[in-house]
Design an enzyme around this catalytic site. Structure first.
Site, PDB file in Angstrom:
ATOM      1  N   GLY A   1       0.844  -1.187   0.000  1.00 42.10           N
ATOM      2  CA  GLY A   1       0.000   0.000   0.000  1.00 42.10           C
ATOM      3  C   GLY A   1       0.877   1.234   0.000  1.00 42.10           C
TER       4      GLY A   1
ATOM      5  N   GLN B   1       2.937  10.287   1.202  1.00 43.48           N
ATOM      6  CA  GLN B   1       4.266   9.679   1.351  1.00 43.48           C
ATOM      7  C   GLN B   1       5.240  10.109   0.266  1.00 43.48           C
ATOM      8  OE1 GLN B   1       2.584   5.473   2.074  1.00 43.48           O
ATOM      9  NE2 GLN B   1       4.570   5.468   3.081  1.00 43.48           N
TER      10      GLN B   1
ATOM     11  N   HIS C   1      -4.141   1.580   7.722  1.00 46.95           N
ATOM     12  CA  HIS C   1      -2.785   2.139   7.751  1.00 46.95           C
ATOM     13  C   HIS C   1      -2.673   3.302   6.748  1.00 46.95           C
ATOM     14  CE1 HIS C   1       1.767   1.654   7.829  1.00 46.95           C
ATOM     15  NE2 HIS C   1       1.571   2.383   6.746  1.00 46.95           N
ATOM     16  N   GLU C   2      -3.144   3.074   5.517  1.00 40.90           N
ATOM     17  CA  GLU C   2      -3.017   4.115   4.481  1.00 40.90           C
ATOM     18  C   GLU C   2      -3.923   5.312   4.777  1.00 40.90           C
ATOM     19  OE1 GLU C   2      -0.523   3.757   2.764  1.00 40.90           O
ATOM     20  OE2 GLU C   2      -0.242   1.590   2.981  1.00 40.90           O
TER      21      GLU C   2
ATOM     22  N   HIS D   1      -2.326   7.749   6.965  1.00 44.63           N
ATOM     23  CA  HIS D   1      -1.397   8.675   6.300  1.00 44.63           C
ATOM     24  C   HIS D   1      -2.119   9.949   5.848  1.00 44.63           C
ATOM     25  CE1 HIS D   1       2.425   6.551   6.067  1.00 44.63           C
ATOM     26  NE2 HIS D   1       1.861   5.461   5.594  1.00 44.63           N
TER      27      HIS D   1
ATOM     28  N   CYS E   1       6.233   0.262   7.147  1.00 45.68           N
ATOM     29  CA  CYS E   1       5.819   1.412   6.327  1.00 45.68           C
ATOM     30  C   CYS E   1       7.017   1.860   5.503  1.00 45.68           C
ATOM     31  CB  CYS E   1       5.346   2.539   7.239  1.00 45.68           C
ATOM     32  SG  CYS E   1       4.829   4.019   6.355  1.00 45.68           S
ATOM     33  N   LEU E   2       6.771   2.193   4.241  1.00 48.66           N
ATOM     34  CA  LEU E   2       7.873   2.660   3.382  1.00 48.66           C
ATOM     35  C   LEU E   2       8.492   3.947   3.929  1.00 48.66           C
ATOM     36  CD1 LEU E   2       6.272   2.036  -0.138  1.00 48.66           C
ATOM     37  CD2 LEU E   2       7.859   0.567   1.130  1.00 48.66           C
TER      38      LEU E   2
HETATM   39 NI    NI Z   1       2.771   3.586   5.539  1.00 49.78          NI
END
Ligand code: NI
Length: 176
Positions: free
Chosen positions: A49, A54, A144-145, A148, A102-103
Site C-alpha cells: 500500500g 508519502q 494504515h493508508e 497517512h 511502512c515505506l
Molecule cells: Ni505507511
C-alpha cells in the site's frame, strides 16, 4: 524497470504530518499519471500500500494492493485499488494486533491494533462512488493508508516503545 521519479518521504518529514486534501472528481490526466506512478513506486519497493502524502503530494489518494508475503502467506492477491477521497464509514469486528511496516519508516516494524473489518467509501479512477467492506489484512492496509491521509503513522499507534523493533529482529521472529 521504469525510472522512479517519486521519492518516499521518511519519518520526521513534516509533510507526513499534514491532513491531506480531497480531490475534485473526475481526475485530470496529471492526477491519473500520478496514481500510475504511485503504484509503480509501491511495487518497486515491495509495498502492499502507499498514500500520496508519502511522496509529498497532499491529496487524499491511497493505493491498496494486498499480496501473499512471508508474514502473510494467506493474504489475498488483488489488483491494486486506487481509492480517492476514502472515508472509513465503519470499523468493527475483533481488534487484532499484528506487525506493520511502512515505506516511510524504513527498517522498523511495530505491533499495531486494528479493527478486523472496515467499510470504506471512495471514488474510483472512473469517478464512480464505491462503498465496500474489507476484512483482515486488506482492512489493515486500508486503516494504515487512511492514517497517512490524517498525518498519522503506525509508530503513533504502538502501545509501548517495546512494540517497535528493527526489521532484522522482525525477521528473526518469523523464523523462530
Ligand atoms: Ni505507511
Amino acid at each position: 524497470m521504469k525510472p522512479l521519479c517519486l521519492d518516499i518521504l521518511k519519518l520526521g518529514n513534516p509533510r507526513l504530518r499534514s491532513q491531506a486534501l480531497p480531490l475534485d472528481m473526475p481526475l485530470n490526466q496529471a492526477q491519473h499519471r500520478l496514481i500510475e506512478q504511485l503504484i509503480d513506486r509501491m511495487q518497486a519497493s515491495n509495498g502492499v500500500g502507499i498514500a500520496a502524502p508519502q511522496v509529498g503530494i497532499p491529496w487524499q489518494i491511497i493505493i491498496v494492493a494486498s499480496r501473499p508475503t512471508l508474514r502473510y502467506p494467506q493474504a489475498p492477491r488483488m489488483e491494486p485499488i486506487a481509492m480517492i477521497n476514502p472515508q472509513i464509514l465503519e470499523d468493527g469486528g475483533e481488534q487484532i494486533q499484528d506487525w506493520e511496516g511502512c515505506l516511510s519508516v524504513p527498517n522498523m516494524r511495530g505491533l499495531v491494533t486494528r479493527a478486523q473489518h472496515v467499510t470504506v467509501r471512495y471514488h474510483d479512477l472512473a469517478a464512480g462512488c464505491q462503498c465496500e467492506r474489507f476484512s483482515g489484512f486488506i482492512a489493515r492496509i486500508i486503516q494504515h493508508e487512511y492514517d497517512h491521509l490524517q498525518g498519522r503513522l503506525f509508530v503513533d499507534r504502538v502501545k509501548q516503545s517495546a512494540d517497535l523493533i528493527t526489521e532484522d529482529e522482525y525477521q528473526k521472529l518469523l523464523i523462530s
